[in-house]
Design an enzyme around this catalytic site. Structure first.
Site, PDB file in Angstrom:
ATOM      1  N   GLY A  12       6.174  -0.726  -0.094  1.00 44.35           N
ATOM      2  CA  GLY A  12       7.044   0.400   0.246  1.00 44.35           C
ATOM      3  C   GLY A  12       7.405   0.364   1.718  1.00 44.35           C
ATOM      4  CB  THR A  19       6.483   3.420  -3.397  1.00 45.98           C
ATOM      5  OG1 THR A  19       6.811   4.530  -2.561  1.00 45.98           O
ATOM      6  CG2 THR A  19       7.694   3.037  -4.222  1.00 45.98           C
ATOM      7  CD  GLU A  40       1.457  -1.835   4.528  1.00 44.94           C
ATOM      8  OE1 GLU A  40       1.195  -1.045   3.604  1.00 44.94           O
ATOM      9  OE2 GLU A  40       2.114  -1.497   5.519  1.00 44.94           O
ATOM     10  N   GLY A  77       3.606   1.617   7.895  1.00 45.57           N
ATOM     11  CA  GLY A  77       2.321   1.980   8.486  1.00 45.57           C
ATOM     12  C   GLY A  77       1.968   3.450   8.359  1.00 45.57           C
ATOM     13  N   GLY A  78       2.823   4.200   7.631  1.00 42.38           N
ATOM     14  CA  GLY A  78       2.491   5.601   7.392  1.00 42.38           C
ATOM     15  C   GLY A  78       1.117   5.747   6.756  1.00 42.38           C
ATOM     16  CB  THR A 115      -0.866   0.013   1.284  1.00 43.57           C
ATOM     17  OG1 THR A 115      -1.662  -1.167   1.297  1.00 43.57           O
ATOM     18  CG2 THR A 115      -1.787   1.233   1.337  1.00 43.57           C
ATOM     19  N   GLY A 116       0.406   2.295  -0.671  1.00 40.99           N
ATOM     20  CA  GLY A 116       1.117   3.577  -0.610  1.00 40.99           C
ATOM     21  C   GLY A 116       1.411   4.130  -1.985  1.00 40.99           C
TER      22      GLY A 116
HETATM   23  C1  5RP Z   1       1.498   1.987   4.298  1.00 42.59           C
HETATM   24  C2  5RP Z   1       2.967   1.816   4.269  1.00 42.59           C
HETATM   25  C3  5RP Z   1       3.704   2.394   3.109  1.00 42.59           C
HETATM   26  O1  5RP Z   1       4.452   1.398   2.518  1.00 42.59           O
HETATM   27  C4  5RP Z   1       4.619   3.484   3.602  1.00 42.59           C
HETATM   28  O2  5RP Z   1       3.863   4.431   4.330  1.00 42.59           O
HETATM   29  C5  5RP Z   1       5.353   4.160   2.443  1.00 42.59           C
HETATM   30  O3  5RP Z   1       4.449   4.909   1.701  1.00 42.59           O
HETATM   31  P1  5RP Z   1       4.855   5.656   0.369  1.00 42.59           P
HETATM   32  O4  5RP Z   1       5.130   4.605  -0.650  1.00 42.59           O
HETATM   33  O5  5RP Z   1       3.634   6.478   0.047  1.00 42.59           O
HETATM   34  O6  5RP Z   1       6.064   6.507   0.660  1.00 42.59           O
HETATM   35  O7  5RP Z   1       3.582   1.237   5.134  1.00 42.59           O
HETATM   36  O8  5RP Z   1       0.941   1.497   5.479  1.00 42.59           O
END
Ligand code: 5RP
Length: 220
Positions: free
Chosen positions: A83, A31, A104, A96-97, A28-29
């Site tokens: 990501g 990337t 995940e 987890g951002g 998720t995210g």
């Molecule tokens: C989501 C995540 C993402 O992988 C993480 O936050 C990186 O995000 P991005 O690809 O938008 O930088 O752990 O729960």
């Protein structure tokens, strides 16, 4: 080059790890969104199906016509592409951002190879500058926050956010995570914690880092 362009490079490089005809795990995210788009564009119809780690990724894949199946029908997955918010050199991660950490972690655990994709700013010496996400059962939020404070962190409730599992997130600031495996175990022991966003017991196997000079591969 922007961070987003670097993310896209890493996402495209991850296509090399996708075996045609396989069932893959998808994170998720932003990337991973590049990865899903590249998979649909450059390898159309090539994977049998995907197991998704979030409602958001499921929707994106379905919009591209990529079949999404339940993990319970999938068995072991050949790869998991996701990501990270931070990675150290051992490929221990903070994730987890985007709030999808629990699913995940489950999909990563079900996968043979975890390919992590990121821009090069995500590689750090010590994890913890990025606030550590912890998914909690709502009734336990304050109690868990007190326990995290005793461990030296400053937990902040991610207000107006509910995870795909109906839970809440505490983002823990000011932690210096010197021993990621130990802290992962310790936080997971607190009653009411669903998942901590440290991925050390199941780290990534390969980290693809997009940067000014192309994509760098880091292996554990
Ligand atoms: C989501 C995540 C993402 O992988 C993480 O936050 C990186 O995000 P991005 O690809 O938008 O930088 O752990 O729960």
């Amino acid at each position: 080059m922007t961070a987003d362009e670097k993310k896209k490079q890493a996402a495209i490089a991850a296509l090399d790890y996708v075996k045609p005809g396989s069932i893959i795990g998808v994170g998720t995210g932003s990337t991973v969104n590049h990865f899903i788009d590249a998979l649909a564009e450059k390898m159309k119809g090539s994977v049998e199906a995907a197991v998704s780690s979030s409602e958001a990724s499921t929707e994106r894949m379905k919009n591209h016509g990529i079949p999404v199946i339940d993990l319970n029908s999938a068995g072991e997955l050949s790869i998991y592409v996701d990501g990270a918010d931070e990675s150290n050199r051992h490929l221990h991660l903070i994730k987890g951002g985007g709030g999808a950490l629990t699913r995940e972690k489950i999909v990563a655990a079900a996968s043979k190879t975890f390919v992590c994709i990121a821009d090069d700013s995500k590689l750090v010496n010590i994890l913890g500058k990025f606030p550590l996400p912890v998914e909690v059962i709502p009734m336990a939020r304050s109690m868990v926050a007190r326990e995290l404070t005793k461990m030296g962190g400053q937990p902040v409730w991610r207000e107006n956010f509910v995870t795909d599992n109906g839970n809440q997130i505490l983002d823990v600031h000011n932690l210096e995570i010197m021993e990621p495996m130990k802290m992962e175990t310790q936080i997971n022991q607190i009653a009411g914690v669903v998942t901590v966003g440290i991925f050390a017991h199941r780290p990534a196997d390969v980290l693809l880092l997009g940067g000014e000079d192309g994509v760098r591969t880091v292996s554990a």
